[in-house]
Motif scaffolding. Structure first.
Motif, PDB file in Angstrom:
ATOM      1  N   ASN A  55       5.962  -8.087  19.144  1.00 27.56           N
ATOM      2  CA  ASN A  55       6.784  -8.167  20.347  1.00 27.56           C
ATOM      3  C   ASN A  55       6.983  -9.631  20.752  1.00 27.56           C
ATOM      4  O   ASN A  55       6.431 -10.548  20.145  1.00 27.56           O
ATOM      5  CB  ASN A  55       6.187  -7.318  21.475  1.00 27.56           C
ATOM      6  CG  ASN A  55       4.832  -7.816  21.942  1.00 27.56           C
ATOM      7  OD1 ASN A  55       4.503  -8.999  21.794  1.00 27.56           O
ATOM      8  ND2 ASN A  55       4.031  -6.921  22.518  1.00 27.56           N
ATOM      9  N   THR A  57       6.067 -11.407  23.420  1.00 32.28           N
ATOM     10  CA  THR A  57       4.885 -12.134  23.903  1.00 32.28           C
ATOM     11  C   THR A  57       4.072 -12.664  22.743  1.00 32.28           C
ATOM     12  O   THR A  57       3.673 -13.843  22.708  1.00 32.28           O
ATOM     13  CB  THR A  57       3.979 -11.186  24.735  1.00 32.28           C
ATOM     14  OG1 THR A  57       4.805 -10.361  25.535  1.00 32.28           O
ATOM     15  CG2 THR A  57       2.997 -11.949  25.556  1.00 32.28           C
ATOM     16  N   THR A  58       3.815 -11.786  21.784  1.00 32.09           N
ATOM     17  CA  THR A  58       3.015 -12.175  20.626  1.00 32.09           C
ATOM     18  C   THR A  58       3.758 -13.223  19.793  1.00 32.09           C
ATOM     19  O   THR A  58       3.161 -14.201  19.330  1.00 32.09           O
ATOM     20  CB  THR A  58       2.691 -10.928  19.774  1.00 32.09           C
ATOM     21  OG1 THR A  58       2.060  -9.963  20.613  1.00 32.09           O
ATOM     22  CG2 THR A  58       1.775 -11.271  18.622  1.00 32.09           C
TER      23      THR A  58
HETATM   24  C1  LIG Z   1       2.666  -7.222  23.012  1.00 30.85           C
HETATM   25  O1  LIG Z   1       1.681  -6.925  22.071  1.00 30.85           O
HETATM   26  C2  LIG Z   1       0.395  -7.313  22.513  1.00 30.85           C
HETATM   27  C3  LIG Z   1      -0.562  -7.112  21.349  1.00 30.85           C
HETATM   28  O2  LIG Z   1      -0.461  -5.823  20.833  1.00 30.85           O
HETATM   29  C4  LIG Z   1       0.016  -6.519  23.757  1.00 30.85           C
HETATM   30  O3  LIG Z   1      -1.250  -6.942  24.218  1.00 30.85           O
HETATM   31  C5  LIG Z   1       1.039  -6.770  24.832  1.00 30.85           C
HETATM   32  O4  LIG Z   1       0.797  -5.955  25.951  1.00 30.85           O
HETATM   33  C6  LIG Z   1       2.433  -6.482  24.312  1.00 30.85           C
HETATM   34  N1  LIG Z   1       3.382  -6.927  25.299  1.00 30.85           N
HETATM   35  C7  LIG Z   1       4.418  -6.189  25.648  1.00 30.85           C
HETATM   36  C8  LIG Z   1       5.325  -6.768  26.683  1.00 30.85           C
HETATM   37  O5  LIG Z   1       4.653  -5.092  25.146  1.00 30.85           O
END
Ligand SMILES: *[C@@H]1O[C@H](CO)[C@@H](O)[C@H](O)[C@H]1NC(C)=O
Ligand SMILES: *[C@@H]1O[C@H](CO)[C@@H](O)[C@H](O)[C@H]1NC(C)=O
Ligand SMILES: *[C@@H]1O[C@H](CO)[C@@H](O)[C@H](O)[C@H]1NC(C)=O
Ligand SMILES: *[C@@H]1O[C@H](CO)[C@@H](O)[C@H](O)[C@H]1NC(C)=O
Ligand SMILES: *[C@@H]1O[C@H](CO)[C@@H](O)[C@H](O)[C@H]1NC(C)=O
Ligand SMILES: *[C@@H]1O[C@H](CO)[C@@H](O)[C@H](O)[C@H]1NC(C)=O
Ligand SMILES: *[C@@H]1O[C@H](CO)[C@@H](O)[C@H](O)[C@H]1NC(C)=O
Ligand SMILES: *[C@@H]1O[C@H](CO)[C@@H](O)[C@H](O)[C@H]1NC(C)=O
Ligand SMILES: *[C@@H]1O[C@H](CO)[C@@H](O)[C@H](O)[C@H]1NC(C)=O
Ligand SMILES: *[C@@H]1O[C@H](CO)[C@@H](O)[C@H](O)[C@H]1NC(C)=O
Length: 320
Positions: A55, A57-58
Motif C-alpha cells: 500500500n 504508506t508502506t
Molecule cells: C499498509 O500496510 C501496513 C502493513 O501491512 C499496515 O500496517 C497499514 O495499516 C496499511 N495502511 C493502510 C492505509 O492500509
C-alpha cells in the motif's frame, strides 16, 4: 497534481474541421502529482507474479515510491532475500483515479525496470469487467528482452489486418483474449533498438504516446535524443496534432474485423512492476531470454539484481 482545464478559447481557434487530430492538454501529472492522480493497488497479482503489491504508506516508508516536483520513482525491493514461503518481492502497482475514453496520453520516461524476472507495464483497462472494456498495453515486456511490444486484448470478434501503416510488426493479430492463452494482438517495436530495457535506460529513456479514437488506436515511441521527436512532445505543449507525429510504431485500425467502439470502454491507466508470473516466469520464455536459474529462485535469492528495477517518470500528459 495540476489539472489544467482545457482551454476553450484555444480549442475554438483551431476550429472543428481538424477534430480528431488536434487535442488540447486536459491533465498534466508531474512528479508528486502521481500520488494525487493514482491509487496504490494493494492486491494479489492476478498474473501470479512473485510479488507483493504494497500500500501507499508502506511504499513511501520503504522508499519504493519517491517523488519530487519533476520526477516520480516506482520500484521494487532490492535488499531482501526472500524465503520460499514469503509472499513475494515488495513492489508497487498504481491505477489512475480518472477514467479515459478517446484521448492522447504522453509519458516522458527516464528509466524503466530492468533485470531478469522483471515484468514492467504501462497499460489501460477496466479491471472489473475485463476484457469487455478492452486492454491497451502501451509498454510491456519481460526479462529485459522479449517481447517489447504494444498489445490489445479484447472480447470476442476483434482482429487486426496485417497490413497497417506502422514501423513495428504484428506478431499476433487476433485480439480476442480467449484465444491463444490471451496472447492478444501484439506489435513488436522492431525498428528502434532503444525502446525497452537496458538500452532504453542507457539512452536516458524517451517518450511513449498513445492515441485512442473510435477509428484507431496508435502508439509512438521516440528515444531521448531522436532528432525527429516532435517539438510539442519534447516541450509538453498545450496543443498537439497527432497528424504531425509520423508513422506510429503500432497502429490498430477500426475495421469490419474489429469494431473499436464496441470493444473499448472506460479505462484506467495502470503502472505495475511484477516478477515472474504468467509471462516473465513461464519457463520457456525465461530460459529463452538467457536468464539464470528458474525465475522464482532467482528473484528470491538475488535482491541486488533489482537495483535497476524501477520506473522513473517525469510526467504524464493527457490530451482530449
Ligand atoms: C499498509 O500496510 C501496513 C502493513 O501491512 C499496515 O500496517 C497499514 O495499516 C496499511 N495502511 C493502510 C492505509 O492500509
Ligand atoms: C498489502 O500491503 C501490505 C504492506 O503494505 C502487505 O503486507 C500485504 O501483503 C499486501 N496485501 C496484499 C493482498 O498483497
Ligand atoms: C529514496 O529514493 C530516492 C531516489 O532514488 C533517493 O534520492 C533518496 O535518497 C531515497 N531516500 C531514502 C531515505 O533512502
Ligand atoms: C512452506 O509452507 C508449507 C505449507 O504451509 C510447509 O509445509 C513448509 O514446511 C513451509 N516451508 C518452509 C521452508 O517454511
Ligand atoms: C499487470 O497486471 C495485469 C493484470 O492484472 C496484467 O495483465 C499485466 O500484464 C500485469 N503486468 C505487470 C507488469 O504486472
Ligand atoms: C505480418 O507481416 C509481417 C511482414 O510481412 C510478417 O513478418 C509477420 O510475421 C506477419 N505477422 C503475422 C501475425 O502474420
Ligand atoms: C524487440 O524484440 C525483438 C525480438 O526479440 C528484437 O529483435 C528487437 O531488437 C527488440 N527491440 C528492442 C527495442 O529491444
Ligand atoms: C463481429 O463484428 C462485426 C462488426 O465489426 C459485426 O458485423 C458482426 O455481427 C460481429 N459478429 C459477431 C458474431 O458478433
Ligand atoms: C468501424 O468499422 C465498422 C466496420 O467497418 C463500421 O461499421 C463502424 O462505423 C466503424 N466505426 C467508426 C466510428 O467509424
Ligand atoms: C528452464 O531451465 C530450468 C533451469 O535451468 C530447467 O529446469 C527447465 O527444465 C527449463 N525449462 C524449459 C521449458 O526449458
Amino acid at each position: 497534481m495540476k489539472t489544467i482545464s482545457s482551454g476553450l478559447a484555444l480549442a475554438s481557434l483551431v476550429g472543428t474541421s481538424l477534430a480528431g487530430a488536434i487535442y488540447t492538454l486536459d491533465e498534466c501529472v508531474r512528479g508528486e502529482g502521481f500520488y494525487d492522480s493514482f491509487n496504490f493497488e494493494n492486491i494479489t497479482d492476478p498474473t501470479h507474479g512473485r510479488v507483493t503489491y504494497v500500500n501507499r504508506t508502506t511504499a513511501e516508508c520503504l522508499n519504493l515510491t519517491y517523488a519530487t516536483s519533476d520526477t516520480f520513482i516506482l520500484r521494487a525491493d532490492d535488499t531482501t532475500v526472500l524465503k520460499v514461503n514469503d509472499s513475494g518481492r515488495n513492489s508497487v502497482r498504481i491505477r489512475s483515479n480518472q477514467w479515459y475514453y478517446e484521448h492522447v496520453v504522453v509519458f516522458d520516461i527516464q528509466h524503466m525496470p530492468e533485470g531478469c524476472g522483471t515484468w514492467p507495464a504501462i497499460w489501460e483497462t477496466k479491471e472489473s469487467d475485463w476484457p469487455a472494456s478492452g486492454e491497451i498495453d502501451i509498454l510491456e515486456g519481460a526479462n529485459n528482452v522479449v517481447p517489447n511490444q504494444s498489445t490489445l486484448h479484447t472480447s470476442h470478434n476483434c482482429s487486426m489486418p496485417n497490413n497497417t501503416l506502422q514501423s513495428g510488426s504484428f506478431i499476433t493479430t487476433n485480439c480476442d483474449a480467449s484465444v491463444a492463452y490471451n496472447a492478444g494482438c501484439g506489435v513488436q517495436l522492431t525498428e528502434d533498438k532503444n525502446s525497452f530495457g537496458p538500452n532504453f535506460n542507457k539512452n536516458g529513456g524517451g517518450w511513449y504516446a498513445m492515441e485512442r479514437t473510435l477509428h484507431y488506436i496508435r502508439v509512438w515511441f521516440w528515444e531521448r535524443d531522436d532528432p525527429f521527436v516532435p517539438y510539442e512532445i519534447r516541450s509538453g505543449a498545450w496543443i498537439v496534432n497527432t497528424d504531425t507525429w509520423g508513422i506510429p510504431a503500432a497502429n490498430f485500425p477500426n475495421s469490419t474485423e474489429c469494431d473499436i467502439q464496441s470493444h473499448f470502454g472506460a479505462n484506467n491507466i495502470i503502472i505495475n512492476l511484477t516478477f515472474c508470473g504468467d509471462w516473465a516466469g513461464n519457463a520457456a520464455n525465461y530460459n529463452a531470454s538467457g536468464c539464470p536459474l528458474d525465475c522464482v529462485t532467482y528473484v528470491n535469492d538475488n535482491p541486488s539484481a533489482f537495483t535497476n528495477a524501477y520506473f522513473q517518470i517525469s510526467s504524464m500528459n493527457i490530451y482530449k
